[in-house]
Design a protein around this motif. Sequence first.
Motif, PDB file in Angstrom:
ATOM      1  N   UNK A   1       0.824  -1.165  -0.070  1.00 45.64           N
ATOM      2  CA  UNK A   1      -0.113  -0.054  -0.016  1.00 45.64           C
ATOM      3  C   UNK A   1       1.188   1.735   0.314  1.00 45.64           C
ATOM      4  N   UNK A   2       2.294   0.734  -0.022  1.00 40.65           N
ATOM      5  CA  UNK A   2       2.964   2.092  -0.048  1.00 40.65           C
ATOM      6  C   UNK A   2       2.859   3.260  -1.715  1.00 40.65           C
TER       7      UNK A   2
ATOM      8  N   UNK B   1       5.088   3.815  -8.412  1.00 39.62           N
ATOM      9  CA  UNK B   1       6.750   3.017  -7.398  1.00 39.62           C
ATOM     10  C   UNK B   1       5.949   3.671  -5.723  1.00 39.62           C
ATOM     11  N   UNK B   2       6.824   2.436  -5.398  1.00 43.89           N
ATOM     12  CA  UNK B   2       6.619   2.399  -3.885  1.00 43.89           C
ATOM     13  C   UNK B   2       8.675   2.649  -2.966  1.00 43.89           C
ATOM     14  N   UNK B   3       7.377   3.193  -1.975  1.00 42.87           N
ATOM     15  CA  UNK B   3       8.762   3.880  -1.188  1.00 42.87           C
ATOM     16  C   UNK B   3       9.912   2.747  -0.677  1.00 42.87           C
ATOM     17  N   UNK B   4       8.740   1.961   0.520  1.00 44.42           N
ATOM     18  CA  UNK B   4       9.643   1.083   1.029  1.00 44.42           C
ATOM     19  C   UNK B   4       8.972   0.199   1.030  1.00 44.42           C
TER      20      UNK B   4
ATOM     21  N   UNK C   1       1.338  -0.175   9.358  1.00 48.00           N
ATOM     22  CA  UNK C   1       2.548   1.135   8.971  1.00 48.00           C
ATOM     23  C   UNK C   1       3.476   0.001   7.871  1.00 48.00           C
ATOM     24  N   UNK C   2       3.496   0.664   6.914  1.00 48.39           N
ATOM     25  CA  UNK C   2       4.683   0.254   5.837  1.00 48.39           C
ATOM     26  C   UNK C   2       5.886   0.820   5.792  1.00 48.39           C
ATOM     27  N   UNK C   3       5.809   1.811   6.820  1.00 51.68           N
ATOM     28  CA  UNK C   3       7.153   2.377   7.119  1.00 51.68           C
ATOM     29  C   UNK C   3       7.784   2.003   8.004  1.00 51.68           C
ATOM     30  N   UNK C   4       9.139   1.812   7.688  1.00 45.22           N
ATOM     31  CA  UNK C   4      10.779   0.827   8.151  1.00 45.22           C
ATOM     32  C   UNK C   4      10.802   1.490   9.118  1.00 45.22           C
ATOM     33  N   UNK C   5      11.312   2.608   8.832  1.00 42.62           N
ATOM     34  CA  UNK C   5      11.830   3.595  10.168  1.00 42.62           C
ATOM     35  C   UNK C   5      11.708   4.055  10.766  1.00 42.62           C
ATOM     36  N   UNK C   6      12.767   3.720  11.799  1.00 43.90           N
ATOM     37  CA  UNK C   6      12.119   3.741  13.251  1.00 43.90           C
ATOM     38  C   UNK C   6      11.429   5.183  13.893  1.00 43.90           C
ATOM     39  N   UNK C   7      10.231   4.889  14.590  1.00 46.23           N
ATOM     40  CA  UNK C   7       9.460   6.370  14.977  1.00 46.23           C
ATOM     41  C   UNK C   7       8.859   6.707  14.537  1.00 46.23           C
TER      42      UNK C   7
END
Length: 418
Positions: free
Chosen positions: A26-27, A41-44, A378-384
């Motif tokens: 879904x990103x 295009x996908x971010x993650x 939450x697809x975004x794998x970055x911390x916080x």
Amino acid sequence: MTDTLPKADFARNMTLVGHSDQGGRPDGVQLMVNKGYAITGHMFSKGFSVIDVRDPRAPKAVAYIQAPPNTWNIHLQAHEDLLLVINAKDMFASSEFADEKAYYTTSVGKTVGTDEIGKRARDWTAGMAVYDIKNPAEPRQIGFMPVEGAGIHRIWYTGGRYAYASALLDGFADYIFIVIDMADPTAPQMVGRWWIPGMNTAAGEVSTVPPGKRMGLHHPIIHGDTAYCAWRDGGMVILDIADRSAPKLLRHLNWSPPYGGGTHNCLPLPERELLVVLDEAVLDHQEDGVKHIWMFNNAVRDNPISISTFPYPDEADYVAKGGHFGPHNLYENRPDGFVSEELIFTTFQNAGVRVFSIADPYRPVETAAYVPGTPTTLVDHRPNRTKVIQSCDVYVDRNGLVYANDYNGGLFILEYRG
């Protein structure tokens, strides 16, 4: 596609008609629609996906093309039977940018070592891939243009002989402007380039970028022989590209400081001699300040004058909501899509999709909005990171249907009723 459409947090003069999780990815970042297919295009999720939207009420993911290892495919351009896809170092998978603030507040070339030729191992693919999309459901790669460096960030291509892009090449502090000859799509060639003096560190140029700022090209938009370049904290650069091999500076305007920078789109409206210039909000809770969408009078090509700013969403406390609040991107009047010099479609990240009328360019007015609800994952794998919508890109087709994607929430297909 889900059986039940997701509910909005807020909607005015926009109705959701279809939604897709893009095959479980879904990103989304840049979004194009070509012959009834959305390409994102996908971010993650690495790579890009194709979604059949010929029935907008029942979108269906039909293809996923995986990116090479450690490589971004976040931006792409589709026109007629060609698809151009960027290949670059996956910055948000890099330890250097685990804190996203580092990506937006430092010269990226120095951080990833591309201005120190040969000193860093290259474990990514850098360049531009060309796909045949006579059948968009089955992209077929036919060409590739490699570059030495971190890679290409974003392209402008609307057919014809030339494409234009931002590229982070060895020896440069950040992304610069390049011209790509597409005469043979199987073998595209870089034929011209331009940068702000001080960026070519390999040639001994000395950077004058203040600490905490990034002076790198996000991307250009082309009208005729003019390139309108969004140069992040460097503001707007206008180039004469009549000679594609030797671009020439017409004007460099920078309003950062006193404003916060992050210039992301410079959209010319040639019939009305106007420009819409968007500054991107890049940090959570407006840590980087209020970012504006600006109206410019562009009657004199080398002397655009700011005349107004767009209003900000105020129906909720978006600063406190989490994630980024403020402009990210705008629909760029693609020639095979909807073209208007009075309606401007934008994304405002945690404040969703917004539509503005600039019938009076001195008083832009919001005419519609759609704010998706909290994403399921939450697809975004970055911390916080916060599980919150971050509406990213928007495309409007010739029938007026609005397609918007998100870092976490998938593809939303909307009817504008303003």
